[in-house]
Design an enzyme around this catalytic site. Structure first.
Site, PDB file in Angstrom:
ATOM      1  N   SER A  11      33.550  51.554  31.915  1.00  0.00           N
ATOM      2  CA  SER A  11      34.471  50.631  31.271  1.00  0.00           C
ATOM      3  C   SER A  11      35.421  50.287  32.610  1.00  0.00           C
ATOM      4  O   SER A  11      36.606  49.966  32.253  1.00  0.00           O
ATOM      5  CB  SER A  11      35.349  51.341  30.314  1.00  0.00           C
ATOM      6  OG  SER A  11      36.210  52.636  30.997  1.00  0.00           O
ATOM      7  N   GLY A  12      34.837  50.170  33.862  1.00  0.00           N
ATOM      8  CA  GLY A  12      35.639  49.447  34.991  1.00  0.00           C
ATOM      9  C   GLY A  12      35.630  48.151  34.968  1.00  0.00           C
ATOM     10  O   GLY A  12      35.342  47.520  33.864  1.00  0.00           O
ATOM     11  N   PHE A  13      35.724  47.522  35.939  1.00  0.00           N
ATOM     12  CA  PHE A  13      35.703  45.923  36.278  1.00  0.00           C
ATOM     13  C   PHE A  13      34.184  45.605  35.696  1.00  0.00           C
ATOM     14  O   PHE A  13      33.909  44.589  35.114  1.00  0.00           O
ATOM     15  CB  PHE A  13      36.109  45.487  37.514  1.00  0.00           C
ATOM     16  CG  PHE A  13      37.398  45.585  38.042  1.00  0.00           C
ATOM     17  CD1 PHE A  13      38.267  44.598  37.433  1.00  0.00           C
ATOM     18  CD2 PHE A  13      38.133  46.700  38.626  1.00  0.00           C
ATOM     19  CE1 PHE A  13      39.573  44.829  37.622  1.00  0.00           C
ATOM     20  CE2 PHE A  13      39.320  46.913  38.978  1.00  0.00           C
ATOM     21  CZ  PHE A  13      40.245  45.862  38.421  1.00  0.00           C
ATOM     22  N   GLY A  14      33.241  46.366  36.418  1.00  0.00           N
ATOM     23  CA  GLY A  14      31.780  45.645  36.258  1.00  0.00           C
ATOM     24  C   GLY A  14      31.589  45.858  34.302  1.00  0.00           C
ATOM     25  O   GLY A  14      31.073  44.853  33.809  1.00  0.00           O
ATOM     26  N   VAL A  79      27.488  60.068  31.026  1.00  0.00           N
ATOM     27  CA  VAL A  79      26.364  59.798  31.071  1.00  0.00           C
ATOM     28  C   VAL A  79      25.724  60.956  31.976  1.00  0.00           C
ATOM     29  O   VAL A  79      26.104  61.005  33.015  1.00  0.00           O
ATOM     30  CB  VAL A  79      25.831  58.396  31.658  1.00  0.00           C
ATOM     31  CG1 VAL A  79      24.495  58.292  31.757  1.00  0.00           C
ATOM     32  CG2 VAL A  79      26.514  57.453  30.458  1.00  0.00           C
ATOM     33  N   GLU A 174      48.730  51.278  51.834  1.00  0.00           N
ATOM     34  CA  GLU A 174      49.847  51.258  50.374  1.00  0.00           C
ATOM     35  C   GLU A 174      50.440  52.352  50.090  1.00  0.00           C
ATOM     36  O   GLU A 174      51.410  52.363  49.900  1.00  0.00           O
ATOM     37  CB  GLU A 174      48.809  50.723  49.284  1.00  0.00           C
ATOM     38  CG  GLU A 174      48.650  49.100  49.478  1.00  0.00           C
ATOM     39  CD  GLU A 174      47.608  48.556  48.465  1.00  0.00           C
ATOM     40  OE1 GLU A 174      47.750  47.267  48.249  1.00  0.00           O
ATOM     41  OE2 GLU A 174      46.867  49.328  47.674  1.00  0.00           O
ATOM     42  N   GLN A 324      36.346  42.004  42.654  1.00  0.00           N
ATOM     43  CA  GLN A 324      35.737  40.636  42.301  1.00  0.00           C
ATOM     44  C   GLN A 324      34.039  40.799  42.494  1.00  0.00           C
ATOM     45  O   GLN A 324      33.422  40.125  41.706  1.00  0.00           O
ATOM     46  CB  GLN A 324      36.351  39.283  43.312  1.00  0.00           C
ATOM     47  CG  GLN A 324      37.603  38.897  42.907  1.00  0.00           C
ATOM     48  CD  GLN A 324      37.128  38.183  41.392  1.00  0.00           C
ATOM     49  OE1 GLN A 324      36.493  37.712  41.416  1.00  0.00           O
ATOM     50  NE2 GLN A 324      38.421  38.557  40.668  1.00  0.00           N
TER      51      GLN A 324
END
Ligand SMILES: Cc1cc2nc3c(=O)[nH]c(=O)nc-3n(C[C@H](O)[C@H](O)[C@H](O)COP(=O)(O)OP(=O)(O)OC[C@H]3O[C@@H](n4cnc5c(N)ncnc54)[C@H](O)[C@@H]3O)c2cc1C
Length: 466
Positions: A11-14, A79, A174, A324
């Site tokens: 359920s991440g970006f991809g 999974v 950071e 991205q």
């Protein structure tokens, strides 16, 4: 109309953007399987670790995001098996196993931290990949100042006031910058026995450069800014040992040394999800050194046109492990699948459009690389601010994040300083329990009946029998 079953792992970006890209297809039924209930905006994890943002601000519920997407269903579970011949994915949560069949599989399980073969470092130097990691680090960072306040011997106090961040990439920079701001600005008036401005913040890397992927000029700017903020930048130095009270290092000349430090942060190295090995074993795919699956130019698994691998798990043309790449890759995979389903020619090759990259160093200071432009300072920071707000998912999340940023950047406060003993202790206890002894869901009588849910399971049985 027969529905085409797509299973998405992660359920991440991809995973999320891939699922959303299929939302208009009535002939497609998407089942998203993920081991957390949230979508995580990893780029802001360091702000959760340093008390700027709450965990909820960067991790909206996946179920809520997809609530209106009628063709999508969310299943909680890790999974544990993928069977490419039987076309099923097996997931597990607290001992309960679910088998979900698929016609097409989209794997976006991301990457974890790599300790380069020294996984035992993790106990004393947590990485930063999950909400648990960020909350544990928050506990360690704020907890260290508390312990320093209580220390009676100078050496003990100094150990608590020494913070080592390993890895001078964007996350390390950071983190180091934010710990320095905490020590010099936020906490400066809050203690009586210690002067938090005496804290040592060390940014350490085996490579000879800060932010190597940003080029020499921006890396140099970042290093200069960090040094001005009181961060000691130590390069060309390898970590050879980590324990509860310090870190052992080896200098470029081969001399060994030790830094006494209670709080260590690991921001070096990534290792792709172990699901990559499972896919490689059942296909013609190979893995690269970071465990990423070498995919075809159209992001399918070699020899398996019905399986796409995207994001941090996939290796193609040296693409970087950034959000991205995962978002565009997942959207491309969805487009490719839709063309196949419509019997139209599929777009041949995934091509990545690099929108640029940036990293913050402190409030009002960042570095940015966009196209041919390289800039640093306030302008880069404003751009960073705007882009992160745009990409944060959810209106609530955007509003609360803006408010928290006002508190931290315009004022000097941090609204998320709450730490609990459980953030560190409970996690270490859980880590020490063998997987077979971990708690399982209690079995109730009705569980012995053949389970009617998930719907997709029955279909699998029918298909297998047929
Ligand atoms: C601290 C940090 C800062 C970053 N900063 C930036 C930045 O500033 N800009 C940028 O572009 N990129 C940044 N990145 C990188 C970016 O977050 C990743 O490239 C991106 O998240 C990759 O997307 P993904 O979908 O491949 O993997 P992820 O977003 O990591 O998603 C993986 C998903 O798979 C799930 N999963 C994993 N294993 C299983 C399993 N066995 N079963 C079920 N589910 C599973 C996970 O729970 C998760 O939902 C940063 C990363 C980190 C860690």
């Amino acid at each position: 109309m027969a529905t085409h079953r797509v299973v998405v792992i992660g359920s991440g970006f991809g995973g999320l953007f891939g699922t959303q890209a299929l939302r208009r297809r009535k002939d497609v039924e998407v089942t998203l399987v993920a081991k957390t209930t949230h979508h995580l905006f990893q780029p802001l994890l360091y702000q959760v670790a340093t008390g700027i943002l709450s965990e909820g601000a960067i991790s909206p519920s996946t179920r809520e995001i997809l609530a209106r997407q009628k063709n999508a269903r969310v299943i909680l579970g890790t999974v544990v098996a993928i069977d490419l011949d039987a076309k099923t994915v097996t997931s597990e949560v607290l001992g309960r196993e679910t088998v979900t069949p698929f016609d097409t599989l989209l794997v976006a399980a991301g990457a974890g931290q790599s300790y380069f073969g020294n996984d035992h470092f993790a106990e004393y130097a947590p990485g930063m990949k999950s909400i648990d990691d960020a909350l544990e680090l928050r506990g360690r960072i704020f907890g260290s100042f508390e312990w320093a306040e209580l220390a009676t011997a100078p050496a003990e106090r100094d150990r608590y006031l020494t913070f080592v961040v390993v890895g001078a990439g964007p996350t390390g920079v950071e983190m180091a910058g934010q710990i320095a701001e905490l020590a010099h600005r936020t906490l400066r008036r809050d203690f009586r026995a210690i002067d938090t401005r005496q804290a040592r913040i060390i940014l350490l890397d085996a490579a000879p450069k800060v932010l190597p992927s940003f080029g020499d000029r921006l890396g140099g700017d970042a290093r200069e800014r960090l040094t001005k903020m009181g961060v000691e930048v130590v390069l060309g130095t390898k970590v050879v040992g980590v324990d509860s009270t310090g870190i052992d290092i080896e200098t470029p000349e081969g001399t060994r040394d030790r830094i006494e430090s209670a709080t260590k942060v690991w921001a070096a190295g990534v290792q792709a999800s172990e699901l990559g090995t499972m896919l490689a074993e059942q296909s013609d795919a190979e893995l690269d050194r970071a465990g990423r699956v070498r995919v075809n130019p159209d992001l399918t698994l070699p020899g398996r046109p019905d399986v796409y691998v995207v994001g941090d798990m996939a290796a193609l043309d040296n693409l970087p492990g950034v959000a991205q790449v995962a978002i565009q890759g997942a959207r491309y995979a969805a487009k490719h699948l839709k063309a196949r389903l419509d019997g139209k020619p599929a777009p041949e090759k995934f091509s990545y459009f690099d929108k640029g990259s940036m990293a913050t160093i402190s409030r009002f200071s960042a570095v940015a690389s966009v196209g041919k432009l390289r800039f640093s300072g306030f302008l880069a920071w404003l751009l960073w601010l705007a882009i992160h707000i745009v990409y944060l998912i959810g209106f609530k999340q955007r509003i609360t994040t803006l408010l928290h940023w006002m508190v931290s950047f315009i004022g000097r406060g941090r609204s998320e300083r709450t730490v609990t003993a459980q953030q560190i202790l409970a996690r270490n206890i859980i880590r020490s329990i063998p997987p077979e002894d971990l708690p399982k869901l209690p079995v109730v009588e009705s569980d012995h009946e053949p389970a009617p849910a998930p719907r997709t399971d029955d279909a699998a049985e029918v298909e297998r029998v047929g």
